[in-house]
Design a protein around this motif. Structure first.
Motif, PDB file in Angstrom:
ATOM      1  N   THR A   1      -6.906   2.112  -4.542  1.00  0.00           N
ATOM      2  CA  THR A   1      -5.588   2.733  -4.617  1.00  0.00           C
ATOM      3  C   THR A   1      -5.225   3.455  -3.322  1.00  0.00           C
ATOM      4  N   GLU A   2      -6.187   4.234  -2.808  1.00  0.00           N
ATOM      5  CA  GLU A   2      -5.899   5.064  -1.635  1.00  0.00           C
ATOM      6  C   GLU A   2      -6.546   4.437  -0.397  1.00  0.00           C
ATOM      7  N   SER A   3      -5.828   3.540   0.231  1.00  0.00           N
ATOM      8  CA  SER A   3      -6.398   2.769   1.333  1.00  0.00           C
ATOM      9  C   SER A   3      -5.428   2.684   2.498  1.00  0.00           C
ATOM     10  N   SER A   4      -5.965   2.453   3.680  1.00  0.00           N
ATOM     11  CA  SER A   4      -5.115   2.179   4.834  1.00  0.00           C
ATOM     12  C   SER A   4      -5.727   1.059   5.654  1.00  0.00           C
ATOM     13  N   VAL A   5      -4.895   0.341   6.378  1.00  0.00           N
ATOM     14  CA  VAL A   5      -5.334  -0.780   7.191  1.00  0.00           C
ATOM     15  C   VAL A   5      -4.705  -0.661   8.567  1.00  0.00           C
ATOM     16  N   LYS A   6      -5.520  -0.849   9.594  1.00  0.00           N
ATOM     17  CA  LYS A   6      -4.979  -0.898  10.952  1.00  0.00           C
ATOM     18  C   LYS A   6      -5.477  -2.166  11.628  1.00  0.00           C
ATOM     19  N   VAL A   7      -4.574  -2.800  12.364  1.00  0.00           N
ATOM     20  CA  VAL A   7      -4.923  -4.028  13.064  1.00  0.00           C
ATOM     21  C   VAL A   7      -4.340  -3.957  14.469  1.00  0.00           C
TER      22      VAL A   7
ATOM     23  N   LEU B   1       0.861  -1.175   0.000  1.00  0.00           N
ATOM     24  CA  LEU B   1       0.000   0.000   0.000  1.00  0.00           C
ATOM     25  C   LEU B   1       0.898   1.226   0.000  1.00  0.00           C
ATOM     26  N   SER B   2       0.615   2.191  -0.867  1.00  0.00           N
ATOM     27  CA  SER B   2       1.419   3.409  -0.939  1.00  0.00           C
ATOM     28  C   SER B   2       0.617   4.565  -0.377  1.00  0.00           C
ATOM     29  N   PRO B   3       0.893   4.956   0.862  1.00  0.00           N
ATOM     30  CA  PRO B   3       0.063   5.968   1.507  1.00  0.00           C
ATOM     31  C   PRO B   3       0.127   7.329   0.808  1.00  0.00           C
ATOM     32  N   THR B   4      -1.018   7.961   0.668  1.00  0.00           N
ATOM     33  CA  THR B   4      -1.114   9.353   0.249  1.00  0.00           C
ATOM     34  C   THR B   4      -1.313  10.169   1.530  1.00  0.00           C
ATOM     35  N   PRO B   5      -1.272  11.509   1.429  1.00  0.00           N
ATOM     36  CA  PRO B   5      -1.530  12.299   2.643  1.00  0.00           C
ATOM     37  C   PRO B   5      -2.838  11.903   3.324  1.00  0.00           C
ATOM     38  N   ARG B   6      -3.851  11.566   2.498  1.00  0.00           N
ATOM     39  CA  ARG B   6      -5.164  11.265   3.049  1.00  0.00           C
ATOM     40  C   ARG B   6      -5.217   9.868   3.674  1.00  0.00           C
ATOM     41  N   SER B   7      -4.426   8.949   3.147  1.00  0.00           N
ATOM     42  CA  SER B   7      -4.520   7.577   3.644  1.00  0.00           C
ATOM     43  C   SER B   7      -3.363   7.202   4.565  1.00  0.00           C
ATOM     44  N   THR B   8      -2.555   8.186   4.930  1.00  0.00           N
ATOM     45  CA  THR B   8      -1.477   7.908   5.867  1.00  0.00           C
ATOM     46  C   THR B   8      -2.024   7.748   7.279  1.00  0.00           C
ATOM     47  N   VAL B   9      -1.674   6.639   7.917  1.00  0.00           N
ATOM     48  CA  VAL B   9      -2.121   6.410   9.286  1.00  0.00           C
ATOM     49  C   VAL B   9      -1.362   7.342  10.213  1.00  0.00           C
TER      50      VAL B   9
ATOM     51  N   ALA C   1     -10.206  -1.246   7.817  1.00  0.00           N
ATOM     52  CA  ALA C   1      -9.755  -0.760   6.508  1.00  0.00           C
ATOM     53  C   ALA C   1     -10.512   0.519   6.180  1.00  0.00           C
ATOM     54  N   VAL C   2      -9.793   1.530   5.672  1.00  0.00           N
ATOM     55  CA  VAL C   2     -10.432   2.770   5.228  1.00  0.00           C
ATOM     56  C   VAL C   2      -9.972   3.049   3.796  1.00  0.00           C
ATOM     57  N   VAL C   3     -10.930   3.321   2.914  1.00  0.00           N
ATOM     58  CA  VAL C   3     -10.640   3.600   1.510  1.00  0.00           C
ATOM     59  C   VAL C   3     -11.125   5.006   1.180  1.00  0.00           C
ATOM     60  N   HIS C   4     -10.272   5.788   0.512  1.00  0.00           N
ATOM     61  CA  HIS C   4     -10.636   7.129   0.071  1.00  0.00           C
ATOM     62  C   HIS C   4     -10.631   7.165  -1.451  1.00  0.00           C
TER      63      HIS C   4
END
Lengths: 223, 223
Positions: B160-166, B7-15, B108-111
């Motif tokens: 494409t613009e997603s983040s995952v936290k566990v 996953l390649s974080p963007t400013p919006r999808s950076t944890v 999971a959060v998708v933008h």
């Protein structure tokens, strides 16, 4: 805690889709919020929506949320409008036709502009959240110290602008599909259960599990 | 379906909060999305956020959502940015101090800006959603007819613009609280189970329950 006045829909909180599922009694709102475990909080950051799962608790007509005092979502929330959703899925509805498939659920949505909480209410809000998630824990575990309080923000959201939707029961198939027969239809219930508690690896064996945790094991969540 | 690119974080999808919980493997994203049942969709309507629970399905790096062709949230979604969250709560973390209470979860959060789906992909998207919620049902139940298709909108959101936290494991208490002792700490697991299927009241007794429903009974959901 449980006044039974009616919900008064605003343009924002008026249920538009599938109005037959809308509930208008404030008690229904309380029941969904009290049965839920976590909520989803939506805020607008730089013009785009951001939704995140978070903890909450209810006291009367106030919903409390908390987070790190540096959290982007909470910083934004305390200055602008938010939307909070609590959803419980009670089962899936298998219909004769795929477009009549559905879920049985209870859903509450709250709109509003939260206020940041100060003074004694800040500790009260945290207590409400902890007691919602883990009843019995506030008086049992160590209370927050000054450093922890400084790192924590609490916001309060009024339940004034809220809506509730509930779906229960069997599929609503077209008469033609029912008459044609040959396809099984019904509901597959979904339930949440607490399991067996697992002690922390560094827990001293002399510490026994308190009743508020022991008695929660193997019970149902969300009902 | 399961490429394991990062996953390649963007400013919006950076944890930003609790970065230690962030996962950066695309496979983690797929696993959370596939384990979830419903999502929460956030859109901006008249400048304010609106979050609603809804169904979804994943095919590769595309998330499909659907709804009534007149739904406010979907009308808005197909013209602007959205945020979609899928959250599974796996247990509650009872710590020695209330401010270390937590939840074990997968999130999971998708933008992104969804596109409205046309042509053959519209039916494909509906199939993906139905098969996500109720595997085995698309080929078993009646497919959508023209009238039903006309009333339905399908949107596609790139992952494409997603983040995952566990979060997993025991509480992370302060050393001082562990040393002080006397307070039970650990995890209370939470599990979702499918119950016994309930036939529709108007179901002909000659119709037996198909294997894809029968075999889902009494199994775990979300794992």
């Amino acid at each position: 805690m449980t006044s039974t006045t009616a919900l008064s829909p605003t343009p924002r909180s008026t249920v538009r889709r599938l109005k037959a599922r809308a509930r208008t009694d404030r008690q229904d709102l309380y029941e969904v919020l009290d049965a839920g475990l976590i909520c989803h909080l939506a805020v607008v950051i730089n013009g785009t929506p951001v939704v995140l799962p978070t903890c909450y608790g209810r006291d009367g007509d106030t919903l409390y949320l908390h987070g790190s005092s540096g959290a982007r979502s909470l910083l934004t929330a305390s200055g602008g409008d938010v939307s909070v959703s609590v959803t419980l899925v009670d089962g899936l509805v298998y219909a004769r036709a795929v477009m009549h498939f559905s879920a049985n659920y209870r859903s509450a949505v709250v709109h509003g502009r939260p206020r940041e909480v100060d003074g004694d209410e800040r500790l009260h809000g945290l207590r409400v959240i902890v007691e919602h998630m883990t009843p019995g824990s506030w008086d049992y575990a160590r209370e927050p110290n000054k450093k922890e309080m400084a790192a924590t923000k609490v916001i309060a959201l009024s339940l004034t602008e809220s809506s509730v939707k509930v779906r229960t029961g069997p599929p609503a198939d077209d008469a033609e599909d029912v008459d044609n027969g040959g396809v099984w239809a019904g509901v597959l219930p979904l339930q949440q259960h607490w399991g067996r508690a697992i002690a922390a690896p560094d827990l001293d064996e002399s510490v026994s599990m308190p009743a508020h945790i022991r008695d929660r094991q193997f019970t149902t969540s969300g009902s």
